[in-house]
Write a protein that holds these residues in place. Structure first.
Motif, mmCIF file in Angstrom:
data_model
loop_
_atom_site.group_PDB
_atom_site.id
_atom_site.type_symbol
_atom_site.label_atom_id
_atom_site.label_comp_id
_atom_site.label_asym_id
_atom_site.label_seq_id
_atom_site.Cartn_x
_atom_site.Cartn_y
_atom_site.Cartn_z
ATOM 1 N N LEU A 155 1.065 -0.904 -0.239
ATOM 2 C CA LEU A 155 0.215 -0.228 0.364
ATOM 3 C C LEU A 155 0.662 1.470 0.388
ATOM 4 C CD1 LEU A 155 -3.050 -0.870 2.627
ATOM 5 C CD2 LEU A 155 -2.969 -0.762 0.025
ATOM 6 N N PHE A 156 1.758 1.017 1.191
ATOM 7 C CA PHE A 156 2.830 2.560 0.990
ATOM 8 C C PHE A 156 3.487 2.936 0.028
ATOM 9 C CE2 PHE A 156 7.305 4.087 1.683
ATOM 10 C CZ PHE A 156 6.995 4.859 1.749
ATOM 11 N N TYR A 157 3.945 1.244 -1.709
ATOM 12 C CA TYR A 157 5.109 1.557 -2.302
ATOM 13 C C TYR A 157 4.128 2.319 -3.678
ATOM 14 C CZ TYR A 157 9.186 0.081 0.135
ATOM 15 O OH TYR A 157 10.806 0.061 0.434
ATOM 16 N N PHE A 158 3.304 1.535 -3.161
ATOM 17 C CA PHE A 158 2.330 2.475 -4.406
ATOM 18 C C PHE A 158 1.492 3.047 -4.279
ATOM 19 C CE2 PHE A 158 -1.902 2.878 -7.032
ATOM 20 C CZ PHE A 158 -1.621 1.699 -8.361
ATOM 21 N N GLY A 159 1.047 3.740 -3.061
ATOM 22 C CA GLY A 159 0.888 5.513 -3.132
ATOM 23 C C GLY A 159 2.056 6.198 -3.314
ATOM 24 N N LEU A 160 3.087 5.847 -2.258
ATOM 25 C CA LEU A 160 4.628 6.994 -2.747
ATOM 26 C C LEU A 160 4.926 6.745 -4.562
ATOM 27 C CD1 LEU A 160 7.186 8.678 -2.117
ATOM 28 C CD2 LEU A 160 7.852 5.830 -1.859
ATOM 29 N N PHE A 161 4.963 5.160 -5.748
ATOM 30 C CA PHE A 161 4.597 5.491 -6.719
ATOM 31 C C PHE A 161 4.503 6.438 -7.846
ATOM 32 C CE2 PHE A 161 3.273 3.541 -10.479
ATOM 33 C CZ PHE A 161 4.667 3.286 -11.938
ATOM 34 N N LEU A 162 2.978 6.255 -7.065
ATOM 35 C CA LEU A 162 1.222 7.604 -7.863
ATOM 36 C C LEU A 162 1.749 8.474 -7.663
ATOM 37 C CD1 LEU A 162 -1.022 6.881 -9.577
ATOM 38 C CD2 LEU A 162 -2.615 6.598 -7.219
ATOM 39 N N PHE A 163 2.419 8.581 -6.465
ATOM 40 C CA PHE A 163 2.666 10.787 -6.013
ATOM 41 C C PHE A 163 3.210 10.693 -7.010
ATOM 42 C CE2 PHE A 163 5.127 13.116 -3.887
ATOM 43 C CZ PHE A 163 4.809 14.954 -3.695
ATOM 44 N N ILE A 164 4.736 10.056 -7.470
ATOM 45 C CA ILE A 164 5.260 10.435 -8.276
ATOM 46 C C ILE A 164 5.181 10.972 -9.566
ATOM 47 C CG2 ILE A 164 7.844 10.633 -9.285
ATOM 48 C CD1 ILE A 164 8.426 8.831 -7.183
ATOM 49 N N ILE A 165 4.107 10.292 -9.726
ATOM 50 C CA ILE A 165 3.873 10.292 -10.685
ATOM 51 C C ILE A 165 3.202 11.854 -10.873
ATOM 52 C CG2 ILE A 165 1.920 9.725 -12.742
ATOM 53 C CD1 ILE A 165 2.890 7.011 -12.071
ATOM 54 N N LEU A 166 2.238 11.309 -9.662
ATOM 55 C CA LEU A 166 0.693 12.860 -10.267
ATOM 56 C C LEU A 166 1.387 14.089 -9.891
ATOM 57 C CD1 LEU A 166 -2.372 10.953 -8.445
ATOM 58 C CD2 LEU A 166 -1.792 11.652 -11.117
#
Length: 327
Positions: A241-252
């Motif tokens: 959960l943490f890592y996907f949220g971090l990945f998505l944050f970098i994109i957005l």
């Protein structure tokens, strides 16, 4: 003369009838910043005074906005009804209940009893609001272009029940937290898929709603915090959960923070997702003890602090120059 001066001042600032409900997102962001600095004190030994001062600001902001919005409700009830029934803006009423839940944690550090009372109020209103908005969606006839990240807010609100009350001492709190975790997790996942489909297959969102796209990271980072508070441990699922949220944050991040996106009250929509990410990063870095994750946590906390300072200053500027509360 004093009356004339008061009327002129009201005209220059604007009217409370135009107070946007999404400004309550500011309380969420500032409360999250207070909790992040409190978490940072455990990891880096920073002074708790920083967290205390920010927490006081969050409480004062909530009081001021509550007085303003209640005044709007009393004086211009139809304006409030129109906002509540709006297919997009109405979802921002979830920011009020989330703000209450986060403030229960902020105030709970000083008085457990007060924090528990506020948490109960926040939990009850959050469940009621989630019921209303999920029921509304299931009525059908929703325009696909209205499927925007703000739809996630009422669902994510139930995840915040566990964030704020994961360790509540009541005998019934365990099941309530599990109930809210189930609602928030599944509803947020379903809506996330619908919103991604809309973003891929339809025209881009209007510029005014662009900042709110960061809300899409909230289910993962708030989910991480709620799940780990409930389980009292960090396991591989929490890490995902943490890592996907971090990945998505970098994109957005690169889609939101652009000069072409005009400033408005909607910009406060970036505050609480980044605050959730900051708290999650600090908690995860404390668990893993990796220099890279600690560095990431520091960068996100610094970014959150800078963003909120800029938003706070710009909001005050628009308030006093009359553009914030102008129809």
């Amino acid at each position: 003369m004093e009356t004339i001066a008061a009327v002129q001042k009201q005209r220059s600032i604007g009217s409370v009838q135009f107070l946007p409900v999404n400004l309550f997102a500011s309380v969420m962001g500032v409360s999250g910043l207070s909790l992040a600095w409190r978490q940072a004190s455990k990891l880096f030994g920073t002074s708790l005074v920083i967290a205390d001062i920010i927490g006081i600001v969050a409480v004062l902001m909530f009081i001021a906005l509550s007085i303003g919005y209640i005044s709007k409700w009393v004086l211009y009830p139809q304006k409030v009804v129109d906002e509540f029934m709006h297919p997009i803006i109405g979802n921002f009423f979830g920011t009020i209940t989330i703000a209450i839940l986060l403030l229960s944690t902020v105030l709970g550090t000083y008085s457990q009893e007060l924090g528990q009372i506020i948490w109960i109020i926040g939990t009850a209103t959050t469940l009621l609001l989630s019921f209303v908005f999920v029921s509304r969606l299931l009525n059908g006839d929703q325009e696909p272009v209205n499927a925007v990240p703000a739809w996630i807010i009422p669902g994510v609100a139930t995840l915040d029940v566990g964030v704020a009350g994961g360790t509540m001492p009541f005998a019934w709190a365990h099941e309530v937290n599990l109930f809210c975790l189930a609602i928030g997790g599944i509803v947020a996942l379903v809506l996330f898929i619908i919103i991604v489909f809309r973003l891929i297959h339809h025209a881009p969102m209007p510029a005014g709603l662009t900042p709110s796209i960061l809300i899409m990271i909230a289910p993962f980072e708030v989910g991480f915090l709620s799940y780990t508070n409930f389980m009292q441990k960090i396991d591989p699922f929490a890490s995902i959960l943490f890592y996907f949220g971090l990945f998505l944050f970098i994109i957005l991040f690169f889609k939101v923070f652009k000069r072409s996106v005009p400033y408005g009250a909607s910009w406060w929509g970036v505050s609480f997702p980044i605050a959730a990410l900051s708290n999650a990063a600090l908690k995860y870095a404390d668990f893993v003890h990796s220099w890279l994750l600690i560095a990431i946590a520091v960068v996100i906390l610094a970014l959150l602090s800078i963003v909120l300072i800029v938003l706070f200053i710009r909001t005050l500027k628009t308030l006093f120059n009359g553009t914030l509360l102008r129809g």
